[in-house]
Design an enzyme around this catalytic site. Sequence first.
Site, mmCIF file in Angstrom:
data_model
loop_
_atom_site.group_PDB
_atom_site.id
_atom_site.type_symbol
_atom_site.label_atom_id
_atom_site.label_comp_id
_atom_site.label_asym_id
_atom_site.label_seq_id
_atom_site.Cartn_x
_atom_site.Cartn_y
_atom_site.Cartn_z
ATOM 1 C CB SER A 2 -0.904 0.066 0.910
ATOM 2 O OG SER A 2 -2.256 0.956 1.363
ATOM 3 C CG ASP A 49 -7.074 -1.961 -3.918
ATOM 4 O OD1 ASP A 49 -7.609 -1.429 -3.034
ATOM 5 O OD2 ASP A 49 -6.135 -2.371 -4.394
ATOM 6 C CG HIS A 85 -6.307 -2.098 0.146
ATOM 7 N ND1 HIS A 85 -5.677 -1.663 -1.173
ATOM 8 C CD2 HIS A 85 -5.056 -0.971 0.528
ATOM 9 C CE1 HIS A 85 -4.144 -0.552 -1.046
ATOM 10 N NE2 HIS A 85 -3.795 -0.360 0.072
#
Length: 201
Positions: A102, A152, A183
């Site tokens: 991320s 996502d 995610h």
Amino acid sequence: MKHVFQQGSDLQAPVLVLFHGTGGTEHDLLPLASLIAPASSVLSIRGNVLENGMPRFFRRLAEGIFDEEDLIFRTKELNDFLDQAAVDYKFDRYNLVAIGYSNGANIVGSLLFHYQDALRGAMLHHPMVPLRGLVLPDLSSTPCFIGAGTNDPICPPRETEELQALLSGAGAPVIVHWENFGHQLTQSEVNAAAGWYKQHF
Ligand code: MLT
């Protein structure tokens, strides 16, 4: 930068450099490193920026909208930190493979976009396009694994494909592994990254 360094048993193996997601710490991804390359040394870094008390690697103006000036500044700061860590811990600066999740994957993407020799390879879990309009360095010797989610909400599939195209356009051998757990970083995505790593290093 705050970090942990763990010396591995194989000093020729790439050093794994770990980058957590927003709100994480340098401890989060250590289990991934032992799964992917148990004999490697590991350098795990905490982002230098705080957002409401949550560590990150660069500032953002809103979810998915990056402060580009800070991103560029932090990318250089990180690259300089890696130079110094190689001296302090006596590892080969040119034998680093990154794992980022991320926000951590986004700063890894920015390192790749800015510095040709920053990394030998990268595992990017749920990355976005860090910034646009740059001429990328030659990345033909820098294989990249992208783990992405078809659903996502933070990084839509078309942005994953844009990142793949940008890295491939710079010569990088890129593979994208798709999951459908939003995610999240799942065990099966980590297993896929581990398989990719064994093929390349
Ligand atoms: C970012 O800010 O890097 C992305 O929005 C991913 C995140 O950290 O949530």
